[in-house]
Design a protein around this motif. Structure first.
Motif, PDB file in Angstrom:
ATOM      1  N   THR A 121      -4.643 -36.674  -7.244  1.00 14.34           N
ATOM      2  CA  THR A 121      -5.901 -35.476  -5.805  1.00 14.34           C
ATOM      3  C   THR A 121      -6.707 -35.784  -5.692  1.00 14.34           C
ATOM      4  OG1 THR A 121      -3.418 -33.797  -5.768  1.00 14.34           O
ATOM      5  CG2 THR A 121      -4.874 -33.198  -4.167  1.00 14.34           C
ATOM      6  N   SER A 143     -10.321 -29.938   6.242  1.00 11.90           N
ATOM      7  CA  SER A 143      -9.237 -30.275   6.867  1.00 11.90           C
ATOM      8  C   SER A 143      -9.297 -31.752   7.057  1.00 11.90           C
ATOM      9  CB  SER A 143      -9.142 -29.087   8.340  1.00 11.90           C
ATOM     10  OG  SER A 143      -9.911 -28.050   7.860  1.00 11.90           O
ATOM     11  N   ALA A 146      -7.933 -33.522   4.551  1.00 12.39           N
ATOM     12  CA  ALA A 146      -6.054 -33.082   4.297  1.00 12.39           C
ATOM     13  C   ALA A 146      -5.278 -33.678   4.642  1.00 12.39           C
ATOM     14  CB  ALA A 146      -5.828 -31.285   4.314  1.00 12.39           C
ATOM     15  N   LYS A 147      -5.733 -33.739   6.187  1.00 10.57           N
ATOM     16  CA  LYS A 147      -4.563 -34.524   7.480  1.00 10.57           C
ATOM     17  C   LYS A 147      -4.572 -36.086   6.931  1.00 10.57           C
ATOM     18  CE  LYS A 147      -4.699 -35.030  12.224  1.00 10.57           C
ATOM     19  NZ  LYS A 147      -5.048 -34.788  13.968  1.00 10.57           N
ATOM     20  N   GLY A 150      -2.401 -35.840   3.484  1.00 11.27           N
ATOM     21  CA  GLY A 150      -1.398 -35.103   4.097  1.00 11.27           C
ATOM     22  C   GLY A 150      -1.318 -34.422   2.573  1.00 11.27           C
ATOM     23  N   ILE A 151      -2.671 -33.390   1.998  1.00 11.23           N
ATOM     24  CA  ILE A 151      -2.079 -32.854   1.015  1.00 11.23           C
ATOM     25  C   ILE A 151      -2.539 -31.649   1.188  1.00 11.23           C
ATOM     26  CG2 ILE A 151      -3.006 -31.779  -1.077  1.00 11.23           C
ATOM     27  CD1 ILE A 151      -3.199 -34.771  -1.996  1.00 11.23           C
ATOM     28  N   GLU A 152      -2.501 -29.828   0.976  1.00  6.02           N
ATOM     29  CA  GLU A 152      -2.745 -28.703   1.628  1.00  6.02           C
ATOM     30  C   GLU A 152      -5.039 -28.971   1.536  1.00  6.02           C
ATOM     31  OE1 GLU A 152      -1.487 -26.427   3.293  1.00  6.02           O
ATOM     32  OE2 GLU A 152       0.398 -27.201   3.331  1.00  6.02           O
ATOM     33  N   LYS A 153      -4.741 -28.264   2.431  1.00  3.89           N
ATOM     34  CA  LYS A 153      -6.443 -28.540   1.993  1.00  3.89           C
ATOM     35  C   LYS A 153      -6.656 -27.502   0.885  1.00  3.89           C
ATOM     36  CE  LYS A 153      -6.643 -25.022   6.041  1.00  3.89           C
ATOM     37  NZ  LYS A 153      -8.268 -24.630   7.079  1.00  3.89           N
ATOM     38  N   GLU A 154      -6.014 -26.659   0.463  1.00  4.10           N
ATOM     39  CA  GLU A 154      -6.601 -25.483  -0.580  1.00  4.10           C
ATOM     40  C   GLU A 154      -6.267 -26.123  -1.879  1.00  4.10           C
ATOM     41  OE1 GLU A 154      -4.864 -22.686   2.678  1.00  4.10           O
ATOM     42  OE2 GLU A 154      -4.744 -25.008   1.762  1.00  4.10           O
ATOM     43  N   GLU A 155      -5.164 -27.432  -2.284  1.00  2.00           N
ATOM     44  CA  GLU A 155      -5.249 -27.945  -3.198  1.00  2.00           C
ATOM     45  C   GLU A 155      -5.926 -29.150  -3.496  1.00  2.00           C
ATOM     46  OE1 GLU A 155      -1.528 -30.806  -5.292  1.00  2.00           O
ATOM     47  OE2 GLU A 155      -1.030 -29.497  -3.431  1.00  2.00           O
TER      48      GLU A 155
END
Length: 259
Positions: A121, A143, A146-147, A150-155
């Motif tokens: 990641t 952000s 992440a976009k 395709g992975i959550e920004k927190e992760e």
């Protein structure tokens, strides 16, 4: 990490051979025909390339001998996989191979183990960030990264934080007026209050022997858990001065408490 060593892994770096382009071409033709001696000569003739690469890792705490050995593995892989029909210099092909080998070694030998999924990641995020900068000439937000992947920004934030190398509390931040300031000097300790730090009356007696400014510094640092920077701002002097006064005060207290 000392990279100015004359001898690394038993190799005298001041006597390493330097191959001309013609010599490299002749040796590589012999290598393709399975000539082991030519391969050894080609490796020795490119060890300076490994030395130049490991200088990029001068901030690493790893032993230069270890990095040199790992760099040599990358060099050998580059020799075994180099395609002369690509019309590129061998060094252009080899340097990324050597760097990649050293980076893998540093990742895999990190004292803090990070799962493969987290590393994947993090590397996806780093790759996406580099591409974004090249295309837009500015840093992307989390952000936007992440976009893109395709992975959550927190992760992503968690993964990027996980692959960071740990920093020693004794890592120097900067030096001012001959006094070195360390990471630990900028970290507050909220638990280090009077009830924990002062265990007997002798410490209080030692404090009484300090002048008012030194006593205030010790109280703010160890009773109230403030950083040197916070103390400096409160009493209106530089952090270097706080560090110097703190060291002097502690030295006097130790002298008083010493039996």
């Amino acid at each position: 990490m000392a990279l100015n060593k004359v001898e690394i892994c038993g190799v005298n770096t001041s006597r390493l051979p330097v191959l001309t382009n013609d010599e490299k071409e002749v040796l590589f033709e012999r290598i393709k025909q399975g000539d082991i001696e030519a391969r050894e000569q080609y490796i020795k003739g490119n060890l300076r390339l490994v030395l130049s690469v490991i200088k990029r890792f001068s901030n690493s705490s790893e032993n230069p001998d270890d990095l040199f050995q790992i760099g040599c593995i990358g060099l050998i892989k580059a020799i075994d996989n180099f395609d002369t029909t690509l019309n590129v210099k061998f060094s252009t092909y080899a340097v990324p191979m050597i760097i990649g080998e050293i980076r893998r070694y540093l990742r895999d030998n990190n004292s803090i183990r990070v799962s493969r999924s987290l590393r994947d990641t993090a590397y996806k995020a780093i790759y996406a960030k580099e591409n974004y900068v090249k295309q837009n000439l500015k840093e992307p937000t989390i952000s936007e990264i992440a976009k893109e992947i395709g992975i959550e920004k927190e992760e992503i934030v968690y993964a990027l934080d996980a692959i960071q190398s740990p920093v020693s509390l004794y890592e120097p931040v900067y030096t001012e007026g001959g006094d070195t300031l360390y990471v630990m000097d900028q970290i507050s300790d909220k638990k280090n209050k009077e009830e924990n730090w002062v265990e007997d009356l002798s410490l209080k007696e030692a404090l009484k022997r300090l002048d008012e400014r030194e006593r205030n510094i010790i109280e703010m640092r160890f009773y109230q858990g403030k950083t040197q920077m916070e103390v400096a701002q409160e009493i209106g002097i530089s952090q270097a001065q706080v560090s110097r006064l703190e060291k002097h005060a502690l030295k006097n207290m130790r002298a008083y408490l010493r039996p």
